[in-house]
Scaffold this active site. Structure first.
Site, PDB file in Angstrom:
ATOM      1  N   HIS A 194       2.236  -4.404  -0.855  1.00 43.53           N
ATOM      2  CA  HIS A 194       3.133  -3.568  -0.057  1.00 43.53           C
ATOM      3  C   HIS A 194       3.026  -2.087  -0.412  1.00 43.53           C
ATOM      4  CE1 HIS A 194       5.576  -7.505   0.510  1.00 43.53           C
ATOM      5  NE2 HIS A 194       4.750  -7.311   1.516  1.00 43.53           N
ATOM      6  N   CYS A 216       0.364  10.879   4.302  1.00 39.49           N
ATOM      7  CA  CYS A 216       0.627  11.537   5.581  1.00 39.49           C
ATOM      8  C   CYS A 216       0.320  10.571   6.715  1.00 39.49           C
ATOM      9  CB  CYS A 216      -0.219  12.789   5.710  1.00 39.49           C
ATOM     10  SG  CYS A 216      -0.068  13.553   7.340  1.00 39.49           S
ATOM     11  N   CYS A 250       3.508  17.152   5.542  1.00 37.17           N
ATOM     12  CA  CYS A 250       2.199  17.131   4.885  1.00 37.17           C
ATOM     13  C   CYS A 250       1.711  18.564   4.668  1.00 37.17           C
ATOM     14  CB  CYS A 250       1.205  16.356   5.747  1.00 37.17           C
ATOM     15  SG  CYS A 250      -0.493  16.440   5.152  1.00 37.17           S
ATOM     16  N   ILE A 281      12.844 -15.279 -16.261  1.00 34.64           N
ATOM     17  CA  ILE A 281      11.450 -14.839 -16.324  1.00 34.64           C
ATOM     18  C   ILE A 281      11.117 -14.145 -17.638  1.00 34.64           C
ATOM     19  CG2 ILE A 281       9.800 -13.214 -15.272  1.00 34.64           C
ATOM     20  CD1 ILE A 281      11.236 -13.908 -12.563  1.00 34.64           C
TER      21      ILE A 281
HETATM   22 ZN    ZN Z   1      -1.497  15.354   6.963  1.00 32.27          ZN
END
Ligand code: ZN
Length: 258
Positions: A128, A136, A161, A245
């Site tokens: 994931h 971006c 970005c 665990i």
């Molecule tokens: Zn970018």
């Protein structure tokens, strides 16, 4: 995913590393709860139980609604991940790898705690993605989540970005997004090649984790399930462990070092 973090190649998944059996660790949210990270995306995870929160990690809402993005950045800023340390179970996996046993980790978690415990980056397949990187949605440029969060702290509510001005997101797989086919392909190769698969802290109710466990068993691997509650694959397993665990995994993995 950047080139230096590319998954191990198929040739390395042959189980032939100095002839020792290949051990696959398939980990889910349950391995990180002792580190203070709750289950977010499992069948009964926090996001699934709260439709409002789920929107913050759903691709369509994220891309179309600046308010959702602002709230997502605030959620990332306050994530328990930043304070979390690897626990006894993560340490046990890292110790097994350091002992020379060929180990591959396939994880549903995005917290990076296996690597923080010392498992080399190239031996961890993050189904994931990773919350420790940003990506971006326009040009695909990868960057550091820490750097993006510093911009949020400095007042940018929805940092864009820095390469192309596009929408930036966490490098995790949101609801409505596909898994990275290269990571998935590498995970399938590990499941087929491994001699032992230890499924730990996963309910095995979410794909592809569930099918990876059965694939390993079909290809002759010994299947060990360590989970607090029953899973649909318990009957298929060679060993089922219900103990906590952090207590159960270290001695179990120590037996694999021999
Ligand atoms: Zn970018």
């Amino acid at each position: 995913m950047s080139a230096e973090h590319a998954p191990a190649t198929d040739a390395e998944e042959s189980g032939e590393e100095d002839g020792r059996p290949l051990v696959a660790i398939l980990s889910g949210a349950g391995i990180s709860t002792d580190s203070g990270i709750p289950d977010y995306r499992g069948p009964r995870g926090l996001w699934r139980e709260d439709p409002d929160a789920e929107k913050l990690v759903t691709y369509g809402y994220y891309m179309s609604d600046p308010e959702i993005r602002r709230r997502s950045w605030q959620m990332r800023r306050t994530s328990p991940t930043w304070e979390a340390r690897p626990n006894a179970a993560h340490e046990a996996v890292a110790r097994l790898e350091r002992s020379g046993v060929p180990v591959r980790v396939i994880t549903q978690n995005v917290d990076g705690l296996h690597q923080l415990a010392g498992v080399p980056e190239e031996k961890v397949l993050e189904l994931h993605g990773s919350s420790r990187s940003a990506v971006c949605t326009g040009c695909g440029a990868a960057s550091s989540m820490a750097a993006a969060l510093r911009r949020v702290e400095a007042g940018e509510e929805d940092p864009a970005c820095e390469v192309c001005g596009g929408i930036l997101k966490s490098a995790t797989v949101m609801f409505g997004e596909q898994l990275d086919p290269r990571v998935l392909g590498a995970a399938v190769a590990v499941a087929k090649a491994c001699d032992v698969l230890v499924a730990v802290g996963t309910s095995l109710q979410v794909q592809p984790a569930a099918s990876l466990a059965s694939l390993a068993a079909e290809h002759g691997a010994r299947l060990v399930i360590v989970n607090a509650s029953p899973t649909p694959y318990d009957a298929l397993a060679d060993e089922v462990v219900r103990e906590p665990i952090g207590e159960a995994l270290p001695p179990l993995l120590d037996t694999l070092r021999g």
